[in-house]
Write a protein that holds these residues in place. Structure first.
Motif, PDB file in Angstrom:
ATOM      1  N   TYR A 100       0.798  -1.234   0.000  1.00 24.19           N
ATOM      2  CA  TYR A 100       0.000   0.000   0.000  1.00 24.19           C
ATOM      3  C   TYR A 100       0.829   1.282   0.000  1.00 24.19           C
ATOM      4  O   TYR A 100       0.715   2.116   0.887  1.00 24.19           O
ATOM      5  CB  TYR A 100      -0.993  -0.037   1.168  1.00 24.19           C
ATOM      6  CG  TYR A 100      -1.897  -1.250   1.041  1.00 24.19           C
ATOM      7  CD1 TYR A 100      -2.994  -1.241   0.187  1.00 24.19           C
ATOM      8  CD2 TYR A 100      -1.605  -2.437   1.721  1.00 24.19           C
ATOM      9  CE1 TYR A 100      -3.789  -2.363   0.026  1.00 24.19           C
ATOM     10  CE2 TYR A 100      -2.395  -3.568   1.573  1.00 24.19           C
ATOM     11  CZ  TYR A 100      -3.485  -3.520   0.727  1.00 24.19           C
ATOM     12  OH  TYR A 100      -4.264  -4.638   0.553  1.00 24.19           O
TER      13      TYR A 100
ATOM     14  N   PHE B 247      -5.493  -0.946  -5.438  1.00 26.30           N
ATOM     15  CA  PHE B 247      -6.457  -1.684  -4.624  1.00 26.30           C
ATOM     16  C   PHE B 247      -7.867  -1.123  -4.829  1.00 26.30           C
ATOM     17  O   PHE B 247      -8.838  -1.889  -4.947  1.00 26.30           O
ATOM     18  CB  PHE B 247      -6.065  -1.675  -3.142  1.00 26.30           C
ATOM     19  CG  PHE B 247      -7.070  -2.423  -2.308  1.00 26.30           C
ATOM     20  CD1 PHE B 247      -7.281  -3.784  -2.496  1.00 26.30           C
ATOM     21  CD2 PHE B 247      -7.866  -1.763  -1.388  1.00 26.30           C
ATOM     22  CE1 PHE B 247      -8.238  -4.476  -1.771  1.00 26.30           C
ATOM     23  CE2 PHE B 247      -8.825  -2.446  -0.653  1.00 26.30           C
ATOM     24  CZ  PHE B 247      -9.015  -3.802  -0.853  1.00 26.30           C
TER      25      PHE B 247
ATOM     26  N   ILE C  62      -9.047  -2.633  -7.935  1.00 26.13           N
ATOM     27  CA  ILE C  62      -9.429  -4.049  -7.745  1.00 26.13           C
ATOM     28  C   ILE C  62     -10.889  -4.108  -7.279  1.00 26.13           C
ATOM     29  O   ILE C  62     -11.676  -4.933  -7.740  1.00 26.13           O
ATOM     30  CB  ILE C  62      -8.510  -4.731  -6.707  1.00 26.13           C
ATOM     31  CG1 ILE C  62      -7.117  -4.992  -7.292  1.00 26.13           C
ATOM     32  CG2 ILE C  62      -9.118  -6.041  -6.199  1.00 26.13           C
ATOM     33  CD1 ILE C  62      -6.104  -5.538  -6.292  1.00 26.13           C
TER      34      ILE C  62
ATOM     35  N   LEU D 186     -15.887  -8.537  -3.212  1.00 25.13           N
ATOM     36  CA  LEU D 186     -15.782  -8.438  -1.756  1.00 25.13           C
ATOM     37  C   LEU D 186     -16.208  -7.058  -1.203  1.00 25.13           C
ATOM     38  O   LEU D 186     -17.083  -6.987  -0.340  1.00 25.13           O
ATOM     39  CB  LEU D 186     -14.332  -8.777  -1.381  1.00 25.13           C
ATOM     40  CG  LEU D 186     -13.939  -9.039   0.048  1.00 25.13           C
ATOM     41  CD1 LEU D 186     -12.672  -9.910   0.106  1.00 25.13           C
ATOM     42  CD2 LEU D 186     -13.722  -7.761   0.797  1.00 25.13           C
TER      43      LEU D 186
ATOM     44  N   GLY E 116     -13.799  -5.063   5.600  1.00 23.42           N
ATOM     45  CA  GLY E 116     -13.040  -5.318   4.384  1.00 23.42           C
ATOM     46  C   GLY E 116     -12.309  -6.636   4.324  1.00 23.42           C
ATOM     47  O   GLY E 116     -11.486  -6.848   3.437  1.00 23.42           O
ATOM     48  N   SER E 117     -12.555  -7.535   5.291  1.00 20.99           N
ATOM     49  CA  SER E 117     -11.841  -8.817   5.343  1.00 20.99           C
ATOM     50  C   SER E 117     -10.336  -8.643   5.468  1.00 20.99           C
ATOM     51  O   SER E 117      -9.572  -9.517   5.056  1.00 20.99           O
ATOM     52  CB  SER E 117     -12.168  -9.681   4.106  1.00 20.99           C
ATOM     53  OG  SER E 117     -11.936 -11.040   4.390  1.00 20.99           O
ATOM     54  N   SER E 118      -9.914  -7.512   6.052  1.00 27.09           N
ATOM     55  CA  SER E 118      -8.473  -7.339   6.293  1.00 27.09           C
ATOM     56  C   SER E 118      -7.951  -8.434   7.210  1.00 27.09           C
ATOM     57  O   SER E 118      -6.786  -8.824   7.121  1.00 27.09           O
ATOM     58  CB  SER E 118      -8.208  -5.973   6.940  1.00 27.09           C
ATOM     59  OG  SER E 118      -8.636  -4.956   6.080  1.00 27.09           O
TER      60      SER E 118
ATOM     61  N   ASN F 199      -6.026 -11.395   5.828  1.00 29.91           N
ATOM     62  CA  ASN F 199      -4.624 -11.339   5.419  1.00 29.91           C
ATOM     63  C   ASN F 199      -3.670 -11.798   6.512  1.00 29.91           C
ATOM     64  O   ASN F 199      -2.445 -11.697   6.354  1.00 29.91           O
ATOM     65  CB  ASN F 199      -4.275  -9.934   4.915  1.00 29.91           C
ATOM     66  CG  ASN F 199      -5.052  -9.547   3.662  1.00 29.91           C
ATOM     67  OD1 ASN F 199      -5.604  -8.472   3.565  1.00 29.91           O
ATOM     68  ND2 ASN F 199      -5.134 -10.449   2.693  1.00 29.91           N
TER      69      ASN F 199
ATOM     70  N   PHE G 132      -1.212  -4.941  -9.148  1.00 32.65           N
ATOM     71  CA  PHE G 132      -1.114  -4.653  -7.704  1.00 32.65           C
ATOM     72  C   PHE G 132       0.015  -5.501  -7.086  1.00 32.65           C
ATOM     73  O   PHE G 132       0.848  -4.983  -6.328  1.00 32.65           O
ATOM     74  CB  PHE G 132      -2.466  -5.014  -7.086  1.00 32.65           C
ATOM     75  CG  PHE G 132      -2.579  -4.971  -5.593  1.00 32.65           C
ATOM     76  CD1 PHE G 132      -2.612  -3.766  -4.903  1.00 32.65           C
ATOM     77  CD2 PHE G 132      -2.701  -6.151  -4.857  1.00 32.65           C
ATOM     78  CE1 PHE G 132      -2.759  -3.737  -3.527  1.00 32.65           C
ATOM     79  CE2 PHE G 132      -2.851  -6.127  -3.477  1.00 32.65           C
ATOM     80  CZ  PHE G 132      -2.872  -4.909  -2.809  1.00 32.65           C
TER      81      PHE G 132
ATOM     82  N   MET H 113      -1.156 -15.605  -2.899  1.00 27.30           N
ATOM     83  CA  MET H 113      -0.607 -14.796  -3.997  1.00 27.30           C
ATOM     84  C   MET H 113       0.902 -14.901  -3.970  1.00 27.30           C
ATOM     85  O   MET H 113       1.522 -14.774  -2.906  1.00 27.30           O
ATOM     86  CB  MET H 113      -1.021 -13.331  -3.856  1.00 27.30           C
ATOM     87  CG  MET H 113      -2.259 -13.073  -4.614  1.00 27.30           C
ATOM     88  SD  MET H 113      -2.732 -11.408  -5.062  1.00 27.30           S
ATOM     89  CE  MET H 113      -1.733 -10.270  -4.219  1.00 27.30           C
TER      90      MET H 113
HETATM   91  C1  AVI Z   1      -7.186  -5.998   1.737  1.00 23.48           C
HETATM   92  N1  AVI Z   1      -7.446  -7.399   1.532  1.00 23.48           N
HETATM   93  C2  AVI Z   1      -8.596  -7.847   2.290  1.00 23.48           C
HETATM   94  C3  AVI Z   1      -7.522  -7.812   0.119  1.00 23.48           C
HETATM   95  C4  AVI Z   1      -7.818  -9.334   0.020  1.00 23.48           C
HETATM   96  O1  AVI Z   1      -8.747  -9.698  -0.695  1.00 23.48           O
HETATM   97  O2  AVI Z   1      -7.135 -10.110   0.678  1.00 23.48           O
HETATM   98  C5  AVI Z   1      -6.246  -7.483  -0.635  1.00 23.48           C
HETATM   99  C6  AVI Z   1      -6.238  -8.018  -2.036  1.00 23.48           C
HETATM  100  N2  AVI Z   1      -5.285  -8.734  -2.559  1.00 23.48           N
HETATM  101  C7  AVI Z   1      -5.599  -9.051  -3.803  1.00 23.48           C
HETATM  102  N3  AVI Z   1      -6.762  -8.533  -4.089  1.00 23.48           N
HETATM  103  C8  AVI Z   1      -7.192  -7.847  -2.995  1.00 23.48           C
END
Ligand code: AVI
Length: 314
Positions: free
Chosen positions: A36, A44, A47, A55, A159-161, A164, A214, A250
């Motif tokens: 970031y 992002f 995305i 999401l 945001g489902s952070s 990660n 990204f 990823m």
């Molecule tokens: C921020 N996070 C929740 C995203 C995810 O889906 O894990 C980051 C992301 N990585 C790839 N696309 C989005």
């Protein structure tokens, strides 16, 4: 519109140390928090608009549809704390219905956070806004002085952070949120649910190549900030859903045998070697509740919409 901003030192130092340690490890990996930079934040956001990556849209649809129930379940809230707040867009919906007196937002990306928090302070004149540019994963306790006397607290982590983090680290983070919220505090958290693996695969392999850009932007950032010489054309974005682990993985896979220099050090990549950049865990509702309960939270209620869940804990 009271507004305070404070930047904690050493984001650059930790980038250097983490990247050098991650490239020396086997298998190689770099923490996803370094995606970031300014370009990564823009990618992002893009995305989140891709047709395959539902999401963010799904969470916002869920919040809009159930906002009055969520507000009723929360009752009175005097302070909202949002770790990893980014552009501070999601919290606005809660501010509109809960009308808390104080908001504390934290993010490792300091400049966009400061701008977004200042805009919030302007739009909500009665709200006392504090923005802390900090790696909250390193030192969440640093936020304590800003919370003293703030009344009933809500930690908001959308945001489902949380996805990660590996489950053990996620439990640890939720336990730290528990301390941050205080004994009568609450947690409102959004997370992505387990679903058709092909849908998950597509979400991290969008046709427009935005997720690939990204992922590769991490190497561009390291080139710029750590005087490195990654050739982006010699790495392939590779993402897939791993059902036994319940996560999207990823990677950046080396398309050649090559050496890369980073901050004066040399690292070797074998042909086909993977640099791991992110895990994105997906949960069933009961799995996630068990994880949060291990961290000291008790599930109060929850909502679900099209493969995404929001749960409220006390
Ligand atoms: C921020 N996070 C929740 C995203 C995810 O889906 O894990 C980051 C992301 N990585 C790839 N696309 C989005």
């Amino acid at each position: 519109m009271p507004f305070g901003f404070r930047a904690f030192p050493a984001a650059q130092d930790s980038l250097r140390a983490d990247v050098l340690a991650g490239l020396a490890a086997h298998p190689k990996s770099i923490p996803p928090k370094y995606f970031y930079d300014a370009a990564g934040c823009r990618l992002f956001e893009s995305i989140c608009t891709q047709p395959e990556y539902a999401l963010c849209r799904t969470e916002q649809a869920l919040m809009a549809a159930h906002l009055s129930e969520i507000a009723a379940a929360l009752g009175g809230v005097e302070s909202i704390v949002e770790p990893g707040a980014g552009d501070c867009a999601k919290v606005r919906r809660l501010l509109d219905v809960l009308r808390p007196g104080r908001l504390l937002v934290m993010d490792i990306a300091g400049a966009p956070l400061a701008a977004a928090a200042q805009a919030l302070a302007h739009d909500y004149p009665d709200l006392d806004v504090t923005a802390l540019a900090m790696d909250f994963l390193g030192d969440l306790d640093a936020a304590d002085p800003w919370l003293a006397g703030g009344g009933q607290r809500l930690v908001y982590y959308p945001g489902s952070s949380i996805g990660n983090f590996a489950p053990a680290a996620a439990t640890d983070l939720l336990a730290r949120f528990r301390r941050l919220a205080g004994a009568d505090g609450r947690l409102l958290i959004g997370f992505d649910l387990k679903k058709d693996p092909l849908r998950l695969h597509a979400a991290y392999n969008d046709a427009a190549g935005v997720t690939a850009a990204f992922n590769l932007n991490l190497l561009a950032r390291i080139n710029r900030e750590l005087d490195a010489d990654f050739d982006l054309a010699r790495f392939r974005h590779y993402a897939f859903y791993n059902p036994p682990e319940g996560r999207v993985e990823m990677h950046l896979v080396s398309l050649a045998e090559q050496d890369v220099r980073v901050a004066g050090e040399r690292f070797h990549f074998a042909l086909g070697e993977a640099l791991h950049t992110e895990h994105s865990y997906k949960y069933r509702r009961d799995e996630f509740a068990a994880l949060a309960e291990r961290a000291g939270w008790r599930l109060a209620c929850g909502w679900e919409h099209d493969g995404f869940a929001v749960q409220l804990y006390t």
